[in-house]
Design a protein around this motif. Structure first.
Motif, short mmCIF file in Angstrom:
data_model
loop_
_atom_site.label_atom_id
_atom_site.label_comp_id
_atom_site.label_asym_id
_atom_site.label_seq_id
_atom_site.Cartn_x
_atom_site.Cartn_y
_atom_site.Cartn_z
N VAL A 71 -8.03 2.46 8.09
CA VAL A 71 -9.44 2.57 8.43
C VAL A 71 -10.18 1.27 8.15
N TRP B 150 -9.51 -1.61 8.94
CA TRP B 150 -9.53 -2.53 10.08
C TRP B 150 -10.69 -2.26 11.02
N LEU B 151 -11.19 -1.03 11.03
CA LEU B 151 -12.35 -0.75 11.87
C LEU B 151 -13.57 -1.51 11.37
N LEU C 256 -13.10 -5.09 12.52
CA LEU C 256 -13.29 -5.24 13.96
C LEU C 256 -14.75 -5.15 14.35
N LEU C 257 -15.47 -4.17 13.81
CA LEU C 257 -16.83 -3.90 14.25
C LEU C 257 -17.86 -4.85 13.64
N THR D 226 -7.57 -5.99 17.77
CA THR D 226 -7.13 -4.78 18.48
C THR D 226 -5.61 -4.64 18.43
N ILE E 99 -4.65 -3.61 14.96
CA ILE E 99 -4.92 -2.20 14.68
C ILE E 99 -3.82 -1.31 15.27
#
Length: 548
Positions: A96, A98-99, A102-103, A301, A304
């Motif tokens: 989680v 990594w979200l 990324l965001l 991406t 992930i």
């Protein structure tokens, strides 16, 4: 070689000569790649970021290679094998995280920075105080992460090569450290990136094969696997010593949740893991090895997908080890929980398969350690030597030379401390690195990127508060003293009840950053703030370094 022999032989894990032979072949192959890549590493940008020439797919593989350490493979499989559901929560936390990266972090960080995390933090702030504070945070995170990997190498050796004496383990830790130093000195970021790509493919490929073989061995799907794991636990002495029902390995609360303190400790650990990834310097530095922000997004991406698939398969491997090997044999082997994955490989494919997994596990330590060494050396050379000591006037050749010297010094220190830490809790050292990253780095990164009013006083206050709070709270926690499993079991100076400080140190860092900004003097660098906002959102002007 049968598993009964494993139990009698305190966890003998195949043929040590075969394991070393396969590993040596892998070292020679990867060293060849490093030497070829190193021939093109001429400038500072080549040494630090590989010249920004990697594609999103390549960098995604390298990020996965950086992130999937020995702790992810051996540690999580062992945790699931012994603790069931609660062990799998580590996989969820790591994934989680990594979200968040990324965001919130990946694209603006790539647009604003050049070589290191401090480039972003100091973009619109006063250079020297911010770079020094950021460098301290980077060095502590990478050093503790590095020590954990080196200490983990000692544990791995005892499992993979069946070495029981400390002298032999210490020698292998030293050898791994020397090879790491050579990798970085010769290849820089280019060579290290290629090694990490190779290692990521091999590790994920090996885990896929092991996952398939587990289902073949149990002759069924997940339900059959879970039932067999429960049955194996029910027949074990380990079950009797823990005083719980076998079916509890399928339920939450076996390791965490027994009381209010352990529940709070797990929340604290989860916060540190989820937020710490977006503040890990060696992961953030990966975003500079791609040419554009779009490729930075693509790389995350890809990472992930690879990392998520890997952590999902650890569920199968963990319960596979619980079902096919059993907790008693795992705890009887050198390395205990760390032996779960190698013992499962031996059960699934015999000594040759065990040797291949051994090589991948060693490569995992090597690749992660090399990436960490580059991050720390870049922070010293670029943030302290160039920006602070030389006022930005040093040549790239000087920076690379300082980086290489730093790699040698850090490598030697890591070898020594890794040997000393072999008997200590490696998971504690890794959690400390995540806690420091989440406390010292992430609040300042987010404030710098998204709060226009943020100033130098706030940045320095946030970084030092988070760093000091994390270190102090863990030092005075049960992880260090006060329990039979502490790093110093004979002492008791633990006044902080939680093993993970994230639930306290991370909010403290955010509060310190806010208060420092509100009560500190404005930097009056509005033009740079506007430029940073444009660059972080659009990528315009990415190639132009900032001089102020």
């Amino acid at each position: 070689m049968s598993l009964s022999y494993l139990a009698e032989g305190a966890g003998n894990t195949g043929n040590p000569i075969l394991n070393i032979s396969v590993f040596a072949i892998f070292i020679v192959a990867t060293m060849t790649v490093v030497l070829r890549a190193g021939k093109t590493s001429k400038e500072a940008s080549d040494f630090y970021t590989g010249g920004g020439t990697f594609s999103g797919r390549q960098n995604g593989l390298a990020i996965a290679g950086d992130y999937l350490s020995a702790a992810s493979f051996l540690g999580i499989v062992g945790a699931i094998a012994l603790s069931g559901y609660d062990g799998f929560l580590y996989s969820i936390g790591f994934f989680v995280a990594w979200l968040v990266a990324l965001l919130l972090v990946a694209e603006p960080l790539r647009n604003v920075g050049r070589f290191t995390m401090a480039d972003v933090l100091s973009f619109r702030l006063k250079q020297k105080p911010v770079r020094v504070a950021a460098a301290f945070g980077t060095i502590f995170v990478t050093l503790f992460y590095l020590i954990a990997q080196m200490a983990g190498a000692g544990s791995l050796v005892s499992v993979l090569l069946d070495l029981h004496d400390k002298t032999s383990q210490s020698i292998v830790v030293a050898v791994v450290g020397v090879i790491m130093i050579i990798y970085v000195l010769v290849g820089g970021m280019k060579g290290t990136t290629y090694v990490q790509m190779i290692k990521a493919v091999l590790l994920v490929g090996g885990v896929v094969i092991m996952t398939i073989l587990v289902f073949v061995m149990v002759k069924g799907g997940l339900t059959t696997l879970f039932d067999k794991a429960v049955d194996t636990h029910a027949a074990s002495q380990y079950l009797a010593s823990k005083h719980y029902e076998a079916s509890q390995i399928l339920e939450p609360g076996l390791k965490y949740g027994k009381d209010a303190t352990s529940k709070l400790d797990f929340i604290s650990l989860g916060i540190a893991l989820v937020l710490g990834t977006a503040g890990l310097p060696h992961v953030l530095m990966r975003f500079y090895t791609v040419p554009t922000a779009k490729e930075a997004r693509r790389s995350v991406t890809w990472a992930i997908v690879l990392i998520g698939s890997f952590y999902l398969m650890t569920l199968v491997l963990g319960f596979g080890a619980a079902a096919l090997v059993g907790p008693d044999r795992i705890n009887a082997a050198p390395g205990k929980a760390n032996a779960a994955a190698p013992l499962l490989a031996l059960e699934l494919g015999g000594s040759i398969f065990m040797a291949a997994i051994s090589a991948v596990a060693f490569a995992t330590v090597l690749a992660v350690v090399a990436g960490l060494a580059i991050t720390a050396s870049a922070s010293v050379a670029h943030d302290i030597y160039d920006a602070v000591l030389r006022d930005g006037k040093s040549t790239e050749e000087e920076q690379v030379r300082v980086s290489r010297i730093t790699v040698i010094v850090i490598g030697v220190v890591a070898i020594i401390l890794g040997i000393l830490a072999m008997d200590q809790n490696v998971a504690f050292l890794v959690s400390l690195a995540f806690a420091i990253a989440a406390s010292a780095n992430l609040p300042t990164i987010l404030y710098s990127l998204y709060w226009k009013r943020f100033n130098t006083t706030g940045a320095v206050a946030s970084m030092y508060t988070g760093l000091i709070a994390a270190l102090v709270l863990i030092f005075f926690s049960p992880a260090v003293s006060g329990t039979a499993t502490s790093m110093i079991p004979g002492a008791d100076f633990a006044w902080f009840p939680l093993s993970s400080p994230g639930i306290v140190s991370i909010p403290l860092a955010f509060i310190a950053g806010y208060l420092g900004t509100v009560f500190g003097k404005p930097d009056n660098l509005d033009d740079l703030q506007a430029e940073m906002e444009v660059r972080s959102l659009t990528g315009v002007g990415v190639e132009a370094p900032v001089d102020h």
